[in-house]
Enzyme design. Structure first.
Site, PDB file in Angstrom:
ATOM      1  N   ASN A 211       0.838  -1.200   0.000  1.00  0.00           N
ATOM      2  CA  ASN A 211       0.000   0.000   0.000  1.00  0.00           C
ATOM      3  C   ASN A 211       0.872   1.249   0.000  1.00  0.00           C
ATOM      4  OD1 ASN A 211       0.516   0.843   2.842  1.00  0.00           O
ATOM      5  ND2 ASN A 211      -0.397  -1.160   3.254  1.00  0.00           N
ATOM      6  N   ASP A 283      -4.643  -6.155   5.357  1.00  0.00           N
ATOM      7  CA  ASP A 283      -5.683  -6.945   6.022  1.00  0.00           C
ATOM      8  C   ASP A 283      -5.669  -8.401   5.553  1.00  0.00           C
ATOM      9  OD1 ASP A 283      -6.801  -4.970   7.702  1.00  0.00           O
ATOM     10  OD2 ASP A 283      -7.729  -4.026   5.961  1.00  0.00           O
ATOM     11  N   LYS A 293       7.790 -17.973 -10.077  1.00  0.00           N
ATOM     12  CA  LYS A 293       7.163 -16.837 -10.757  1.00  0.00           C
ATOM     13  C   LYS A 293       5.992 -17.325 -11.617  1.00  0.00           C
ATOM     14  CE  LYS A 293       8.063 -13.135 -13.971  1.00  0.00           C
ATOM     15  NZ  LYS A 293       8.860 -12.716 -15.104  1.00  0.00           N
ATOM     16  N   PRO A 311      -3.449 -11.707  10.892  1.00  0.00           N
ATOM     17  CA  PRO A 311      -3.783 -11.449  12.299  1.00  0.00           C
ATOM     18  C   PRO A 311      -3.843  -9.949  12.557  1.00  0.00           C
ATOM     19  CG  PRO A 311      -1.517 -12.241  12.089  1.00  0.00           C
ATOM     20  CD  PRO A 311      -2.145 -12.352  10.736  1.00  0.00           C
ATOM     21  N   ILE A 313      -2.677  -7.300  14.637  1.00  0.00           N
ATOM     22  CA  ILE A 313      -1.570  -7.193  15.603  1.00  0.00           C
ATOM     23  C   ILE A 313      -1.985  -6.338  16.801  1.00  0.00           C
ATOM     24  CG2 ILE A 313       0.843  -6.476  15.901  1.00  0.00           C
ATOM     25  CD1 ILE A 313       1.047  -6.784  12.753  1.00  0.00           C
ATOM     26  N   PHE A 329      -3.718   3.554  15.173  1.00  0.00           N
ATOM     27  CA  PHE A 329      -3.913   4.581  14.149  1.00  0.00           C
ATOM     28  C   PHE A 329      -5.053   4.126  13.248  1.00  0.00           C
ATOM     29  CE2 PHE A 329      -0.794   8.067  13.525  1.00  0.00           C
ATOM     30  CZ  PHE A 329      -0.119   7.933  14.730  1.00  0.00           C
ATOM     31  N   LYS A 343     -13.675   2.498  15.908  1.00  0.00           N
ATOM     32  CA  LYS A 343     -12.497   1.621  15.791  1.00  0.00           C
ATOM     33  C   LYS A 343     -11.764   1.514  17.135  1.00  0.00           C
ATOM     34  CE  LYS A 343     -10.557   1.352  11.801  1.00  0.00           C
ATOM     35  NZ  LYS A 343      -9.829   1.713  10.578  1.00  0.00           N
ATOM     36  N   LYS A 347     -11.156  -2.078  18.705  1.00  0.00           N
ATOM     37  CA  LYS A 347      -9.799  -2.601  18.928  1.00  0.00           C
ATOM     38  C   LYS A 347      -9.454  -2.631  20.422  1.00  0.00           C
ATOM     39  CE  LYS A 347      -8.078  -2.216  14.428  1.00  0.00           C
ATOM     40  NZ  LYS A 347      -7.050  -2.880  13.648  1.00  0.00           N
TER      41      LYS A 347
HETATM   42  N1  CTP Z   1      -3.533  -3.035  12.569  1.00  0.00           N
HETATM   43  C1  CTP Z   1      -2.812  -4.098  13.029  1.00  0.00           C
HETATM   44  N2  CTP Z   1      -2.897  -5.304  12.405  1.00  0.00           N
HETATM   45  C2  CTP Z   1      -3.707  -5.475  11.337  1.00  0.00           C
HETATM   46  C3  CTP Z   1      -4.460  -4.393  10.853  1.00  0.00           C
HETATM   47  C4  CTP Z   1      -4.350  -3.181  11.502  1.00  0.00           C
HETATM   48  O1  CTP Z   1      -2.063  -3.946  13.997  1.00  0.00           O
HETATM   49  N3  CTP Z   1      -3.755  -6.657  10.755  1.00  0.00           N
HETATM   50  C5  CTP Z   1      -3.478  -1.758  13.286  1.00  0.00           C
HETATM   51  C6  CTP Z   1      -2.882  -0.621  12.491  1.00  0.00           C
HETATM   52  O2  CTP Z   1      -1.476  -0.529  12.678  1.00  0.00           O
HETATM   53  C7  CTP Z   1      -3.608   0.589  13.056  1.00  0.00           C
HETATM   54  C8  CTP Z   1      -4.965   0.041  13.408  1.00  0.00           C
HETATM   55  O3  CTP Z   1      -4.776  -1.360  13.559  1.00  0.00           O
HETATM   56  O4  CTP Z   1      -3.023   1.017  14.266  1.00  0.00           O
HETATM   57  C9  CTP Z   1      -6.057   0.348  12.415  1.00  0.00           C
HETATM   58  O5  CTP Z   1      -5.887  -0.305  11.224  1.00  0.00           O
HETATM   59  P1  CTP Z   1      -6.911  -0.149   9.987  1.00  0.00           P
HETATM   60  O6  CTP Z   1      -6.389  -0.986   8.914  1.00  0.00           O
HETATM   61  O7  CTP Z   1      -7.133   1.287   9.687  1.00  0.00           O
HETATM   62  O8  CTP Z   1      -8.247  -0.704  10.588  1.00  0.00           O
HETATM   63  P2  CTP Z   1      -8.972  -2.041  10.313  1.00  0.00           P
HETATM   64  O9  CTP Z   1      -8.911  -2.802  11.574  1.00  0.00           O
HETATM   65  O10 CTP Z   1      -8.423  -2.707   9.118  1.00  0.00           O
HETATM   66  O11 CTP Z   1     -10.468  -1.575  10.069  1.00  0.00           O
HETATM   67  P3  CTP Z   1     -11.202  -1.151   8.684  1.00  0.00           P
HETATM   68  O12 CTP Z   1     -10.837  -2.184   7.692  1.00  0.00           O
HETATM   69  O13 CTP Z   1     -12.602  -1.103   9.086  1.00  0.00           O
HETATM   70  O14 CTP Z   1     -10.679   0.217   8.342  1.00  0.00           O
END
Ligand code: CTP
Length: 401
Positions: A211, A283, A293, A311, A313, A329, A343, A347
Site C-alpha cells: 500500500n 488486512d 514466478k 492477524p 496485531i 492509528f 475503531k 480494537k
Molecule cells: N492493525 C494491526 N494489524 C492489522 C491491521 C491493523 O495492527 N492486521 C493496526 C494498524 O497498525 C492501526 C490500526 O490497527 O493502528 C487500524 O488499522 P486499519 O487498517 O485502519 O483498521 P482495520 O482494523 O483494518 O479496520 P477497517 O478495515 O474497518 O478500516
C-alpha cells in the site's frame, strides 16, 4: 526549524573528524540555530578557521587572549547567552581535560566557566585503541557523572584503517541528538514499540501486494519517543527511510512477520510499556502465493488469487493479560470522527489516532484527531515530526507523566 532561535557554541578539538564539523555547522544553521565556533590549536591543523567562519557566518575564536571581545574575556562572554555547548569532535585529550577541569586554552576554560544551566554535549572521535584505553574510559565515566552528555561514538571503519568504536557520529546524527537534547524527557525509562510502514504480501517471488504508506509518521513517532528518553524498537515494513538515531529497527516484509516480531518483543527484555501501531498492515495475504514466478496462461486467463485474513496485531497485543498502553492509528477516507471512535472501541485501545489516509500517505505533514474515553481532540495540521512530539506528550499525559 527544530532549533529555531537556539544559540549553540560549537567547539572543535584536534581530530580527523573535524571535516564532519563543517557539515554539522551547516545542518545546525539549516535547523534554525546560530553557531559560534571555538577551536583548539590542534583543531586548526585539521580544518581552517576560515572554513568554519564562512559556514557559521561568525568570527571564530581560537585564543584565550583574543582581544576582539570588549572585556577581553571570551571564556565568559561566549557562553552567557548560549543554549548549549557541543564539542564535536571531542578528542581523547579533550575528554581528559573535561574530566579534570583543565583551563589551559580558550575552549577548556570556556567549558569550565559555563553557567551550570548551559548543557555540555561531547561527540567523542578517536582511534579504537584510544577509545578502549582504560584511562579514556575512566575519564568518560567522570564526564557522565558530571552530567556531560555523550553523543555516540559509533563503531566502524576509521580514518587510520583500523575498525572499532570511536568514529564520530555523522552530521545528521549529531543534529538529531542536539535536537533531542532540547526535548522534555517525558518517557524516561519507558520501553516503546512502534510499528511503521506498509507490509508486503507476496504473490510469487517477484510480485506482491502493498500500500501507499511511506512510514514517515511511524518513524516520526519512534524518533519522538527516543527524544523523550524512551528505549525504542521500531518494527518496520519496507520503506526508503533512514532509521532515526538511537532507535533499534527490525525490518519485516509481511503482516505475519510483523505480528511474530511484535509478539516476541512483548515477551522480551522485561516487556513493553507503550505500543504504538502506526503500520498500515495489509488486512489480507495471498493464501495461494506461488513459490515460482507465475507465467501468463496460453489462453489469456488471469491467475486466481485466494486471500486469507492476517492477524490483527494491535487487537492481539491489546488483549494480552499484561497489555502495554496501546495506541492505534486509523487511516480513513471519510467520516473520521464516527469511524475513529468506533475503531477505538472495537480494537479495545485507550487511545486511537485518526487521520485521512489519502491526505497524508507519503506527505511530510498531517492533521490528527485523538480519540480516547473522554472524547476527541484535534491536533492542527503540522509537520509529522511536530505532530509525533505532540502525540508522545499526549501519551505521557495519559500515563500521568
Ligand atoms: N492493525 C494491526 N494489524 C492489522 C491491521 C491493523 O495492527 N492486521 C493496526 C494498524 O497498525 C492501526 C490500526 O490497527 O493502528 C487500524 O488499522 P486499519 O487498517 O485502519 O483498521 P482495520 O482494523 O483494518 O479496520 P477497517 O478495515 O474497518 O478500516
Amino acid at each position: 526549524m527544530d532549533l529555531a532561535g537556539k544559540k549553540i557554541v560549537l567547539g572543535l578539538t584536534g581530530g580527523i573528524a573535524c571535516y564532519k564539523a563543517a557539515e554539522f555547522t551547516r545542518a545546525l544553521i539549516k535547523a534554525g540555530a546560530s553557531v559560534q565556533v571555538v577551536m583548539t590549536a590542534a583543531a586548526t591543523h585539521f580544518i581552517t578557521p576560515v572554513t568554519m567562519q564562512g559556514l557559521s557566518g561568525k568570527t571564530v575564536f581560537t585564543d584565550q587572549w583574543d582581544a576582539r571581545i570588549g572585556n577581553n574575556m571570551p571564556h565568559i562572554d561566549l557562553t552567557r547567552d548560549a543554549d548549549a555547548i557541543v564539542i564535536a569532535p571531542c578528542s581523547a585529550d579533550f575528554i581528559f581535560k573535561l574530566a579534570h577541569g583543565a583551563c589551559d586554552d580558550l575552549l577548556s576554560t570556556l567549558c569550565v566557566a559555563r553557567p551550570a544551566t548551559v548543557p555540555l554535549l561531547a561527540a567523542p572521535a578517536m582511534n579504537v585503541e584510544m577509545w578502549q584505553n582504560p584511562a579514556t574510559q575512566r575519564n568518560l565515566t567522570q564526564l557522565q557523572a558530571d552530567g556531560i552528555q555523550l553523543l555516540g561514538p559509533d563503531a566502524g571503519e576509521q580514518a587510520c584503517g583500523e575498525v572499532g568504536m570511536g568514529r564520530m557520529l555523522e552530521a545528521d546524527q549529531l543534529l538529531e541528538e542536539v535536537i533531542a537534547s532540547f526535548q522534555p524527557k517525558l518517557l524516561k525509562g519507558k520501553r516503546v514499540l512502534v510499528t511503521a510502514g506498509p507490509t508486503f504480501e507476496p504473490i510469487d517471488p517477484v510480485r506482491g501486494i502493498t500500500n501507499l504508506s511511506s512510514g514517515k509518521m511511524g518513524y516520526a513517532v519512534a524518533r519522538a519517543a527516543y527524544e523523550a528518553g524512551a528505549e525504542v524498537t521500531l518494527v518496520s515494513g519496507p520503506t526508503a527511510l533512514t532509521t532515526p538515531y538511537g532507535v533499534r529497527r527490525i525490518s519485516i516484509q509481511t503482516a505475519q512477520q510483523m505480528h511474530d516480531i511484535v509478539m516476541a518483543q512483548m515477551a522480551a527484555h522485561g516487556g513493553t510499556d507503550i505500543f504504538v501501531a502506526v503500520a498500515a498492515v495489509a488486512d489480507w495475504r495471498v493464501a495461494n502465493a506461488s513459490s515460482q514466478k507465475l507465467k501468463k496462461n496460453a489462453d489469456g486467463s488471469a491467475p486466481q488469487l485466494v486471500f486469507e485474513q492476517n492477524p490483527d496485531i494491535l487487537a492481539t497485543v491489546a488483549a494480552l493479560p499484561k497489555a502495554p498502553y496501546c495506541v492505534g492509528f486509523a487511516a480513513e477516507s471519510e467520516n473520521l470522527l464516527q469511524y475513529g471512535e468506533a475503531k477505538r472501541i472495537r480494537k479495545n485501545v485507550p487511545l486511537l489516532v485518526g487521520n485521512i489516509g489519502h491526505d497524508t500517505f507519503g506527505k511530510d505533514d498531517n492533521q490528527l484527531v485523538l480519540f480516547d474515553a473522554g472524547g476527541h481532540t484535534e491536533l492542527a495540521r503540522a509537520g509529522k515530526q511536530e505532530l509525533a512530539r505532540q502525540l508522545i506528550a499526549a501519551i505521557a499525559a495519559r500515563l500521568g507523566k
